[in-house]
Every structure is written in C-alpha cells, then in structure tokens.
Design a protein around this motif. Structure first.
Motif, short mmCIF file in Angstrom:
data_model
loop_
_atom_site.label_atom_id
_atom_site.label_comp_id
_atom_site.label_asym_id
_atom_site.label_seq_id
_atom_site.Cartn_x
_atom_site.Cartn_y
_atom_site.Cartn_z
N ARG A 157 0.59 -1.35 -0.17
CA ARG A 157 0.51 0.17 -0.11
C ARG A 157 1.27 1.74 0.10
O ARG A 157 0.33 2.52 -0.82
CB ARG A 157 -0.68 0.15 1.43
N ASN A 158 2.14 1.36 0.85
CA ASN A 158 3.00 2.54 0.88
C ASN A 158 3.48 2.69 -1.00
O ASN A 158 3.68 3.35 -0.69
CB ASN A 158 3.96 1.80 1.85
N ASN A 161 0.10 4.01 -2.33
CA ASN A 161 0.53 5.60 -2.05
C ASN A 161 1.25 6.57 -2.21
O ASN A 161 1.29 7.57 -3.19
CB ASN A 161 -0.32 5.74 -0.88
N LYS A 164 0.77 7.03 -6.57
CA LYS A 164 -0.13 8.65 -6.89
C LYS A 164 -0.21 9.83 -5.97
O LYS A 164 0.03 10.82 -6.61
CB LYS A 164 -1.14 7.78 -5.55
N THR A 165 1.16 9.78 -5.11
CA THR A 165 1.76 10.98 -4.32
C THR A 165 2.46 11.35 -5.46
O THR A 165 2.11 13.09 -6.05
CB THR A 165 1.89 11.18 -2.99
#
Length: 587
Positions: A157-158, A161, A164-165
């Motif tokens: 998940r990191n 994320n 996406k950042t």
C-alpha cells in the motif's frame, strides 16, 4: 502411437472447451501461454478416450501434461467437469507407450498433489513423484490484490500511495494493439534497467525466450483471448500487463513490465490490472518464479493464498525399455531382414561392422522394436570446409505397425538427436520413388546425387580413393574404416554389377545456424536476413538469422526484410550453386 496435432491459434475454441471448464488452476493451461511458448516447447495435442492431452518437449525430453477430461453439458447449456472424475489408468498407460515409441522414458509434469495421490492409489509403486519448487504457481485471491488489506501488505500500500502522490494524474488504459509498439519499447527499458547491457549466459537465454514469447503474444493478440492493461503518466507508458483466463474463476497474469524509474510502477499496474478484470475471476495466478530469487521474494511478498505444488512423474525404472541393447540390436536386425530382403552376407557385415547402438534410433511398442533407422556419421567436404554430416540408413517399420506415425517418430527422433550432436546436414537415398515426396515433407531436398564409383574401385587403395574423393568440390567423405568395410562388401559380391548410373539423393539442414555460418563464409559479400519457420523436427531451427560480412548471427527478434524459408527451402538455397556428391553408400 497417439496421433498428435500441432497447437495452432485456430485451435483456441476447441482447446478451451476442455480447459475453461475444469477446476485446475495451472498456468500451463492458459491458451496464451500454450501459443506464445510453442516455439520453445513444440506443444501438440490429441484427444484420447474423451480426454485432451498435451505433449511437448521439456528441454530435450518428451513430456506430457495431465490429461484434461471432456466437460459435460448441463441443463442450462453450460459445461461442467465433475471433481470426481479421475484420469483412468488405461490412459496413463497409453501415454507411457506413446512416449516409449517416441524414444523417451515416460515423463509427466505440472502434476498437482491431488492427482499425485490419485495416481499412487490407482497405480501403486510404479512412479516417482518429485516436487518442482521452481515451477510452483503463486495464486492469490482477487480481493487481496485489489485491496491489499492487512498489516502484512502495508508495504505494498505504501508503494501505491507513493506512486499516486508522485503521479496524481496517472491513467489506466486497456492494452490495445495500437499500444504494442510502445510496450516493446518499454520492455527494452525494463530489460536495460534490470539487467544492464551486458546480458550473458542462462539469464540472457531466458530473457530472449521471454521476449520471443511476448512478440508471439502480440502477433496473435486478437485471436488468443488476451486481456491487457497499461499505466500512463503524462502521456508516457510506464507499465503494462496482460494475461488470459485459465478457467471460469482463475485468470493467468502472463507478463508484467514497468519502468522502475517511476517509483511504485510495478505495484500500481499489479493492482489496477486485477481491478479492471471481469469480476468472475476470483483467483489470480501470477505464475512461477523459475528459481529466480528476486522473483521469488517479490511473489512471496504478496502472501499467496495458494502455492500450487507441481510435481514431475517418472517411472521408478525409467530405462527398462532402453538398456537391453542386445535385444534391441537383434530386433532391429530382424526388422531389416523382413523389410529389405538383403543377402545374409550383407546383413551380417552391416550389423557386425557398421551398426552401433549409438547410431540406432528405434520405436518400441509392446516391449519390442517396431521401427528403426541408423544415423551413420560422415564428414562432408565443401570447398575445403569439413562439416559434420549424417547418412540416414535402414529406415524400416514393421508391416503390422505401418500408417501409425512410426516413420514420423523415427525421423523426428533422429533429427533432434543429430542437432545436439552438432551435425549440420543429414543425407539419404530413398528406396522407392514415392519416398522422395515423403522425405521432402520432413525437410529433405533433392540437392545431392549418388554417383557411380571410380573405375577400378575393387583394386583401389584407400589413398588412391581418398585422392579421388577429395578432388571434388562438395562430397560426402568415406573414412578409411568405411572404405575397408566397402571393400569387404565388394569381395562378397563379386558377381553383383556395380552402380553405373547417377541416383538422385536428398539432403536436409539439421542445424540452421551452422549451415548459414558455412554459407556466409563461402559467400562473404552476401548481406541477407533469413527467417526459418515450421521446422517440425528441430524447433531450435525456427529463428531469424542475419548473414553479413561472412558471418551468420541468430536472433529471436524479427529482422526487417527477412527472406522467409522452410527448412527444405533453405537446403535448396544453400546448395543452389553446388553439386554435392556421394557414392558407395551402405544400402
């Protein structure tokens, strides 16, 4: 023997009628895999007793997949394969007999544990079962890969994320034919980032094979049921993936590539591709790790829900049919006697002085030889170059077993064996006129002739004969040992007139790479690209080769303006300006 057919793109509907309705989740049953890797495995199929059977080559060894039962039509028109259906013992015995007839001890691979248990219960104490850890499939629940819930998948998940950042405007797009050129460009970037430009050894071979498989998948994109997805960042392709259904609830992810310069690109394509698949697929098979430690860590890091164990199955005494060479020689000799009607003097000479077990290729059914041929070693002299060649002798099939593909089995075995012995050409003389077309179907061209021997051959020393044969530009050379056997035969047949006319013979390319290297050396000014295709007996010959500056370089990647040839057409091309000769052959 079982009559197998080559797997072609047009067979998709027929094959998936069996595979899509079963319970097996092996990635080996994905039609995209079967087609795109056929160049390496030479996969064929047959239907026996309402079971679909795949036969292929694992390296040099003939192998079989577990037979797939025919599904039953249900009242609602759908298909179903009951889990209670077990592969019958009689069918396994037929596979074993087929394998032995093809000259190979029985081997079945990709066998899951439930089938291992069933086989051991049905046929106890006959087979050895060996787990093949490098080929275990990693299978995940679809929901796990899309949601990545739980502490164990926090790092995944990191990664997503972070992606996406960094790239909030990224796009997911279906992979269409129009995007294939960009995918190939990205694959080259991935390869450079992952392995650098100095690829060598086994790693290099595996990468070339993977690229060739991918190229085939792209070539047949519209016809083999592939679904793909891509990730774009500001109009730039940064990741792609594609796959194919295995059955009604399991999807196989065949390929996944990403530009690692975009952090999290692998994680995002993994998640987005699965998310966009039809919801019927509850399981995602991400295939094997092939023993690659990095790949194994990566696949394990996603915490597979099923690590699908796969075993190889072999007999406990696999060489029982092959080690009794005395029996095989006697049966081969008797088959020769029944087939050719030669004199006993010649038969004794042949099997005492010429025959050797390592030259003999046989097909055995029911524990006895029903077909045989010999691959006698010769050198060919061509404009000062000496090239390893073989002479195919004594091709024979028991009359009771004719029209059962035995002859095809013998020729395929012989050609495959000769390739690995670094033989470049094979030659033969058809015994009857109709056989010229039969041998032509296996790649032989009428580009060599059997000429009468020189005058005075019965009194000629080997030194004199050797000077005569080596004066020719292109000729099959007899060794001194061969010549002494020939002289012994001539003494036994003093009343038999010697051959006085030229007989058309045939020649085949066994090793395309070496044959074109020879051609390139003889024609240093030639610059040409070749694509050899459809060599059904030596699959390694189906490749692209660039001839330039006296060298021949092979590649798995398509070459522009390549001259497309079958293996027979290549023999016609190489010997178009030559007149190869042979004489005094052992017939």
């Amino acid at each position: 023997m079982i009559r197998f057919s080559d797997v072609n793109v047009s067979d998709r509907k027929f094959i998936q009628r069996y595979t899509l309705w079963g319970k097996r989740r092996n990635c080996d049953l994905s039609f995209a895999n079967i087609i795109s890797w056929r160049f390496l495995y030479d996969t064929q199929y047959a239907v026996v007793d309402d079971y679909l059977i795949f036969r292929f080559y694992a390296g040099r060894h003939l192998a079989y997949m577990v037979p797939v039962p025919k599904p039953q039509v249900q009242k609602d028109g759908s298909y179903h394969i009951s889990e209670s259906i077990k592969c019958p013992v009689s069918l396994i015995k037929k596979l074993r007999e087929d394998s032995i007839a093809m000259g190979h001890p029985f081997l079945m691979v990709g066998v899951c544990r439930d089938i291992v248990e069933s086989l051991e219960k049905s046929i106890p104490d006959v087979f050895e079962y060996s787990p093949q850890r490098n080929f275990f499939d990693y299978i995940y629940f679809r929901e796990k890969l899309t949601k990545l819930s739980g502490k164990k998948l926090q790092s995944k998940r990191n990664h997503i994320n972070r992606f996406k950042t960094l790239y909030p405007d990224y796009e997911y797009r279906p992979l269409t034919k129009e995007l294939i050129p960009q995918c190939l460009q990205l694959e080259a970037i991935w390869r450079g980032n992952s392995y650098g430009s100095e690829e060598k050894g086994t790693e290099d071979v595996q990468l070339s094979q993977e690229l060739r498989s991918m190229t085939r998948a792209f070539l047949y994109w519209d016809n083999i049921g592939i679904t793909g997805g891509t990730i774009f960042v500001k109009g730039q392709l940064v990741a792609f993936s594609y796959g194919c259904p295995i059955n009604q609830d399991t999807f196989d992810v065949c390929v996944e590539k990403a530009d690692v310069n975009y952090e999290g690109s692998f994680s995002i394509i993994n998640q987005e591709f699965v998310k966009h698949l039809p919801e019927q697929y509850l399981y995602i098979n991400r295939e094997e790790d092939l023993g690659d430690e990095g790949l194994r860590r990566s696949k394990l890091s996603y915490k597979p829900d099923i690590l699908l164990e796969k075993f190889s199955v072999t007999e406990k005494h696999p060489l029982a049919q092959f080690v009794d060479q005395d029996r095989i020689k006697k049966e081969t000799e008797e088959l020769w006697r029944k087939t050719f009607g030669d004199s006993e003097d010649f038969i004794r000479l042949y099997f005492d002085k010429i025959y050797q077990s390592e030259y003999n290729v046989v097909s055995q059914i029911g524990g006895r030889v029903v077909g045989a041929l010999q691959t006698l070693p010769f050198n060919m002299l061509i404009h000062g170059n000496v090239v390893k060649t073989a002479y195919i002798s004594g091709v024979s099939v028991d009359e009771e077993y004719r029209r059962q593909n035995i002859g095809t089995s013998l020729m395929q075995q012989a050609h495959d064996m000769l390739y690995y012995e670094n033989v470049v050409f094979a030659t033969l003389i058809p015994a009857e006129q109709w056989l010229y077309d039969w041998y032509a179907s296996y790649g032989y061209a009428q580009k060599i002739t059997c000429t009468p021997p020189p005058d005075g051959i019965r009194e000629m020393t080997f030194k004199e004969f050797d000077q005569w044969q080596k004066a020719k530009d292109c000729v099959l050379l007899h060794s001194q040992t061969n010549y002494e056997i020939i002289q012994e035969d001539l003494k036994q047949s003093t009343d038999t007139p010697l051959q006085q006319k030229t007989i058309p013979a045939m020649i085949r390319v066994i090793n395309v790479q070496k044959a074109l290297a020879l051609y390139a050396g003889l024609h240093p000014m030639v610059k040409m690209n070749f694509r050899i295709y459809n060599d059904r007996h030596v699959r390694m010959n189906n490749l692209y080769i660039k001839v330039e500056n006296g060298n021949a370089e092979s590649t798995d990647q398509p070459l522009e303006n390549a001259k497309v040839m079958t293996i027979k057409e290549l023999a016609d091309f190489i010997f178009a300006e030559e007149s190869p000769k042979m004489n005094l052959m052992f017939n």
